[in-house]
Scaffold this active site. Structure first.
Site, PDB file in Angstrom:
ATOM      1  N   GLU A   1      -4.063  -7.095  37.713  1.00  0.00           N
ATOM      2  CA  GLU A   1      -3.000  -7.498  36.770  1.00  0.00           C
ATOM      3  C   GLU A   1      -1.708  -6.742  37.074  1.00  0.00           C
ATOM      4  O   GLU A   1      -1.700  -5.496  37.149  1.00  0.00           O
ATOM      5  CB  GLU A   1      -3.454  -7.212  35.324  1.00  0.00           C
ATOM      6  CG  GLU A   1      -2.385  -7.581  34.293  1.00  0.00           C
ATOM      7  CD  GLU A   1      -2.880  -7.594  32.855  1.00  0.00           C
ATOM      8  OE1 GLU A   1      -4.095  -7.422  32.608  1.00  0.00           O
ATOM      9  OE2 GLU A   1      -2.015  -7.774  31.960  1.00  0.00           O
TER      10      GLU A   1
ATOM     11  N   GLU B   1     -12.080  -2.638  32.007  1.00  0.00           N
ATOM     12  CA  GLU B   1     -10.798  -2.168  32.561  1.00  0.00           C
ATOM     13  C   GLU B   1     -10.957  -0.790  33.191  1.00  0.00           C
ATOM     14  O   GLU B   1     -11.578   0.094  32.597  1.00  0.00           O
ATOM     15  CB  GLU B   1      -9.748  -2.043  31.430  1.00  0.00           C
ATOM     16  CG  GLU B   1      -9.078  -3.340  31.087  1.00  0.00           C
ATOM     17  CD  GLU B   1      -7.993  -3.190  30.027  1.00  0.00           C
ATOM     18  OE1 GLU B   1      -7.415  -2.084  29.868  1.00  0.00           O
ATOM     19  OE2 GLU B   1      -7.723  -4.186  29.340  1.00  0.00           O
TER      20      GLU B   1
ATOM     21  N   SER C   1      -7.371  -9.864  24.799  1.00  0.00           N
ATOM     22  CA  SER C   1      -6.015 -10.342  24.489  1.00  0.00           C
ATOM     23  C   SER C   1      -6.010 -11.137  23.193  1.00  0.00           C
ATOM     24  O   SER C   1      -4.945 -11.399  22.632  1.00  0.00           O
ATOM     25  CB  SER C   1      -5.487 -11.217  25.630  1.00  0.00           C
ATOM     26  OG  SER C   1      -6.394 -12.260  25.931  1.00  0.00           O
TER      27      SER C   1
HETATM   28  O1  KIV Z   1      -7.707  -9.867  27.835  1.00  0.00           O
HETATM   29  C1  KIV Z   1      -7.381 -10.727  28.672  1.00  0.00           C
HETATM   30  O2  KIV Z   1      -7.096 -11.889  28.354  1.00  0.00           O
HETATM   31  C2  KIV Z   1      -7.371 -10.324  30.072  1.00  0.00           C
HETATM   32  C3  KIV Z   1      -6.794 -11.280  31.065  1.00  0.00           C
HETATM   33  C4  KIV Z   1      -5.331 -11.349  30.899  1.00  0.00           C
HETATM   34  C5  KIV Z   1      -7.200 -10.986  32.438  1.00  0.00           C
HETATM   35  O3  KIV Z   1      -7.794  -9.266  30.399  1.00  0.00           O
END
Ligand code: KIV
Length: 263
Positions: free
Chosen positions: A180, A113, A43
């Protein structure tokens, strides 16, 4: 905090806390507050790099951020996110890139993922002695396949698929699963089915733990925010105000004053 301790927390009925961090300064604050798991999430692509998706984030960028976060972590379990195309093409890629996070980044585990589609790659990473955290529900790296960040598992066939993926991940040996953007009832079902901990983000109260993006919790990211985010502070406005006051002081000849000058 270690992988066995995280698993034990579920058995003991103690909730697990997890937050993202992308640099040493923030990681140290999170670590000192006693958060169980610090995730260097991909993220960072949207939160701090200015991309519209996580897809452009590279392995080298993730390694850099994991390394600087690791300098601020004394107690938390440090987990690094495997970025898009670091594990999709082959099990060999997956093992090599996961290994880099431990050797070069100082992470203790990686997050991957996906469910059955990446099961063989997850098994290969675990066989190399690297703990893996799974991730089901909304899969931001598959945004172009799903057409957006929509809540997943709302109808019975897709709920069944997510449940089966979570069971497959547990059988493959992951130590925890992030869920999620799924309905609370499905998250409850999965949490009750699995022996390993579930960690929710937009998955309701019944998960074994919760994760948020730190910048969302602090109120640093611009609106609109997803429904599940709770802002525990609203720092964006405070930052903007401080910067504006600095500008006004410099332009008005008020900074530096007598107190901020050497005599
Ligand atoms: O990339 C991220 O921050 C995540 C979290 C939101 C679980 O995968």
């Amino acid at each position: 905090m270690t992988v066995p301790e995280i698993i034990r927390k579920k058995a003991d009925g103690r909730k697990i806390t997890m937050l993202t961090a992308y640099d040493c300064l923030f990681a140290r604050i999170v670590d000192e507050a006693g958060i169980d798991i610090i995730l260097v999430g991909d993220s960072l692509g949207t939160v701090i790099q200015g991309h519209t998706t996580t897809l452009p984030v590279t392995m080298d960028e993730m390694i850099y951020h994991t390394r600087i976060v690791s300098r601020g972590v004394k107690n938390a379990l440090l987990v690094a996110d495997m970025p898009f195309m670091s594990y999709q093409a082959s099990a060999a890629d997956a093992v090599y890139n996961a290994g880099r996070f431990l050797k070069e980044g100082g992470a203790a585990a990686v997050k991957v993922e996906g469910g059955s589609a990446v099961g063989d790659r997850i098994k290969a990473i675990i066989a190399a002695g690297i703990p893996v955290m799974g991730h089901v529900g909304i899969l931001p790296q598959s945004v172009h396949q799903t057409g957006g960040y929509k809540v997943q598992g709302k109808d019975e066939p897709s709920a069944e698929k997510i449940l089966n993926d979570a069971v497959m991940l547990e059988d493959a040996g992951v130590f925890a699963v992030v869920m999620e953007g799924i309905p609370e009832s499905l998250a409850k079902r999965i949490t009750e089915t699995l022996l390993i901990p579930t960690i929710g983000i937009g998955a309701g109260i019944h998960c074994d733990g919760q994760v948020l993006v730190l910048h969302d919790l602090l109120g640093l990211t611009p609106q609109p925010l997803p429904k599940f985010v709770k802002q525990y502070a609203v720092l964006r406005g405070l930052f903007a105000d401080a910067v504006k006051r600095f500008k006004e002081d410099v332009e008005g000849g008020k900074y530096p004053g007598n107190d901020e000058s050497y005599h």
